[in-house]
Design a protein around this motif. Structure first.
Motif, short mmCIF file in Angstrom:
data_model
loop_
_atom_site.label_atom_id
_atom_site.label_comp_id
_atom_site.label_asym_id
_atom_site.label_seq_id
_atom_site.Cartn_x
_atom_site.Cartn_y
_atom_site.Cartn_z
N GLY A 99 -109.29 -53.74 -59.59
CA GLY A 99 -109.02 -55.15 -59.33
C GLY A 99 -107.56 -55.53 -59.49
N ARG A 100 -107.32 -56.65 -60.16
CA ARG A 100 -105.98 -57.15 -60.42
C ARG A 100 -105.83 -57.42 -61.90
N GLY A 101 -104.60 -57.44 -62.40
CA GLY A 101 -104.41 -57.74 -63.80
C GLY A 101 -103.00 -57.46 -64.26
N HIS A 102 -102.88 -57.27 -65.58
CA HIS A 102 -101.59 -56.98 -66.19
C HIS A 102 -101.79 -55.87 -67.21
N THR A 103 -100.86 -54.91 -67.23
CA THR A 103 -100.96 -53.80 -68.18
C THR A 103 -99.57 -53.33 -68.55
N LYS A 104 -99.41 -52.83 -69.78
CA LYS A 104 -98.14 -52.25 -70.19
C LYS A 104 -98.05 -50.77 -69.81
N LEU A 105 -99.20 -50.12 -69.79
CA LEU A 105 -99.29 -48.72 -69.41
C LEU A 105 -100.53 -48.52 -68.55
N ILE A 106 -100.56 -47.43 -67.80
CA ILE A 106 -101.74 -47.08 -67.01
C ILE A 106 -102.49 -46.00 -67.77
N VAL A 107 -103.66 -46.35 -68.27
CA VAL A 107 -104.43 -45.44 -69.12
C VAL A 107 -105.71 -45.04 -68.41
N CYS A 108 -105.92 -43.73 -68.27
CA CYS A 108 -107.13 -43.25 -67.62
C CYS A 108 -108.34 -43.58 -68.49
N PRO A 109 -109.39 -44.18 -67.91
CA PRO A 109 -110.57 -44.53 -68.69
C PRO A 109 -111.45 -43.34 -69.06
N TYR A 110 -111.09 -42.14 -68.57
CA TYR A 110 -111.92 -40.96 -68.81
C TYR A 110 -111.42 -40.15 -70.01
N HIS A 111 -110.16 -39.69 -69.98
CA HIS A 111 -109.64 -38.87 -71.07
C HIS A 111 -108.33 -39.41 -71.65
N ALA A 112 -108.01 -40.65 -71.31
CA ALA A 112 -106.85 -41.35 -71.90
C ALA A 112 -105.49 -40.75 -71.55
N TRP A 113 -105.42 -39.99 -70.46
CA TRP A 113 -104.08 -39.64 -69.99
C TRP A 113 -103.38 -40.97 -69.68
N THR A 114 -102.11 -41.06 -70.06
CA THR A 114 -101.40 -42.34 -70.00
C THR A 114 -100.13 -42.20 -69.17
N TYR A 115 -99.93 -43.18 -68.27
CA TYR A 115 -98.79 -43.14 -67.36
C TYR A 115 -97.91 -44.38 -67.57
N ASN A 116 -96.62 -44.20 -67.41
CA ASN A 116 -95.70 -45.33 -67.40
C ASN A 116 -95.89 -46.12 -66.10
N LEU A 117 -95.30 -47.30 -66.06
CA LEU A 117 -95.46 -48.13 -64.88
C LEU A 117 -94.84 -47.53 -63.62
N ASP A 118 -93.93 -46.59 -63.79
CA ASP A 118 -93.35 -45.93 -62.61
C ASP A 118 -94.17 -44.72 -62.17
N GLY A 119 -95.29 -44.45 -62.86
CA GLY A 119 -96.18 -43.36 -62.48
C GLY A 119 -95.93 -42.06 -63.22
N THR A 120 -94.87 -41.96 -63.99
CA THR A 120 -94.63 -40.73 -64.75
C THR A 120 -95.63 -40.62 -65.89
N LEU A 121 -96.00 -39.39 -66.19
CA LEU A 121 -96.98 -39.17 -67.26
C LEU A 121 -96.31 -39.36 -68.61
N ARG A 122 -96.89 -40.21 -69.44
CA ARG A 122 -96.34 -40.52 -70.76
C ARG A 122 -97.00 -39.67 -71.85
N GLY A 123 -98.32 -39.50 -71.75
CA GLY A 123 -99.02 -38.76 -72.78
C GLY A 123 -100.34 -38.21 -72.28
N ALA A 124 -100.74 -37.05 -72.83
CA ALA A 124 -102.00 -36.41 -72.46
C ALA A 124 -102.61 -35.80 -73.73
N PRO A 125 -103.60 -36.42 -74.32
CA PRO A 125 -104.17 -35.95 -75.58
C PRO A 125 -104.70 -34.51 -75.47
N ALA A 126 -104.49 -33.74 -76.55
CA ALA A 126 -105.08 -32.41 -76.71
C ALA A 126 -104.70 -31.43 -75.60
N MET A 127 -103.50 -31.57 -75.08
CA MET A 127 -103.03 -30.63 -74.06
C MET A 127 -101.97 -29.67 -74.59
N GLN A 128 -101.61 -29.78 -75.88
CA GLN A 128 -100.51 -28.99 -76.42
C GLN A 128 -100.79 -27.49 -76.47
#
Length: 373
Positions: A99-128
């Protein structure tokens, strides 16, 4: 493949006749699922599609989503401006935002991979512990996005010519009305039980106004005053004159720039393939269409007003009047276009000859044929 080629061939034969002897498009162009698949791959996946108005994303983090030819897309504003990108996570491919809205980050609702507003990946849990994992390799793919006259246009096609080039003729056609100065005040989405082209064609001709819209705007214009000149390969248009029964469609009394007929003229612009704009000196409204299946169309509907009318102290009442009017107009169009699609399914249905007021429909058919041959 046979049905697809047959429908495209029938359309090519249809538009080979000169306008003076033209008929409505063949039934197969509206009803064949294979022809719709051809439209998705050759039209919607290659052309510029309208996502809405730029002023509706005023702050970094404001976003909207849409689907183009089956491709989920995010449109958002970041610190540098409005951009578009894939709405699919780079991990297990869940869609991200809705839909539409406002967000500070783009967070995947499945495994919480998190992206900055420019689309770059900010964080990926348990991938180390994955030695091959690299954040820099997992940014969201960018999608071309341009702002044209206040409209957010998006394309999946890296080679598509810029709207500033292909739609230059629109600005030259209507120099007195700058769409970038209008402000959207309302939007909604709906799904109607008709083919997307039936609704597009309904917008392209005002021949139907006296009957389909007899309860609202039908009496405000006369058929003999309607002008349907030749369009271009990128858009068609026509204009009508409104009387004072629709006062908000006229220039505001304080407007001293518009003169003569320009104060009462309504422009109807069909930007191919599916952005349909009604532009008056007082307000605008638009439809952006994306097909669902042959018998259903998804519609983004928006409306707004010119700066002159928005500055009027009675603007809340004006907006309420425009909204109430357009709600009625949409209800009338829904009824008319859904009846057309029902008729298209009849075994006895046959395309009839076009009126001189349906030149835009003929040019739309030519466009569709060029894209699907």
């Amino acid at each position: 493949m046979g049905i697809e080629v047959k429908a495209a061939r029938e359309l090519a034969e249809n538009v080979s006749a000169p306008f003076e002897r033209a008929h409505a498009m063949p039934k197969s162009v509206y009803t064949d699922a294979d022809f719709l698949a051809l439209e998705q791959s050759r039209i919607f996946a290659t052309e510029w599609i309208c996502a809405g108005r730029a002023e509706t994303l005023p702050n970094p983090g404001d976003y909207m989503t849409l689907t183009i030819a089956g491709e989920p897309v995010i449109v958002l504003r970041d610190a540098t401006g409005i951009r578009a990108m894939s709405n699919v996570c780079r991990h297990r491919m869940s869609t991200l935002l809705e839909g539409r809205g406002h967000t500070k980050l783009i967070v995947c609702p499945y495994h919480a991979w998190t992206y900055n507003l420019d689309g770059t990946l900010r964080g990926a849990p348990a991938m180390q512990l994955n030695g091959s994992f690299c954040k820099e390799d997992n940014a969201l793919p960018q999608v071309r996005c341009e702002i044209w006259q206040g409209w957010i246009l998006v394309t999946l096609n890296p080679a598509a010519p810029s709207p500033e080039v292909t739609l230059k003729g629109v600005r030259e056609l209507i120099p007195a009305l700058d769409m970038a100065t209008y402000t959207e005040t309302y939007r909604e989405t709906f799904r109607w039980a008709t083919n997307w082209k039936v609704l597009a064609e309904n917008f392209m001709e005002s021949y139907h106004l006296p009957m389909c819209h007899k309860g609202t705007i039908g009496g405000a214009s006369r058929l003999e005053e309607m002008v349907c000149p030749e369009g271009t390969e990128a858009f068609n248009y026509h204009s009508i004159l409104k009387d004072d029964r629709v006062p908000l469609a006229l220039a505001h009394p304080s407007n001293t720039t518009l003169q003569g007929e320009d104060r009462i003229k309504t422009w109807l612009l069909a930007i191919y393939p599916s952005l349909l704009i009604t532009l008056t000196p007082g307000y605008f409204w638009y439809l952006s269409l994306t097909p669902d299946d042959p018998g259903h169309v998804n519609v983004l509907f928006g409306m707004g007003m010119s700066a002159d009318w928005l500055a009027d102290p009675e603007v809340p009442a004006h907006l309420a009047k425009v909204k109430a009017l357009l709600d009625e107009v949409n209800a009338e169009d829904k009824g008319c276009t859904e009846k057309v699609y029902q008729g298209l399914l009849s075994s006895m249905a046959k395309p009839g000859p076009l009126s001189h007021l349906e030149r835009p429909n003929y040019e739309f058919a030519q466009y569709l044929s060029r894209k699907t041959r």
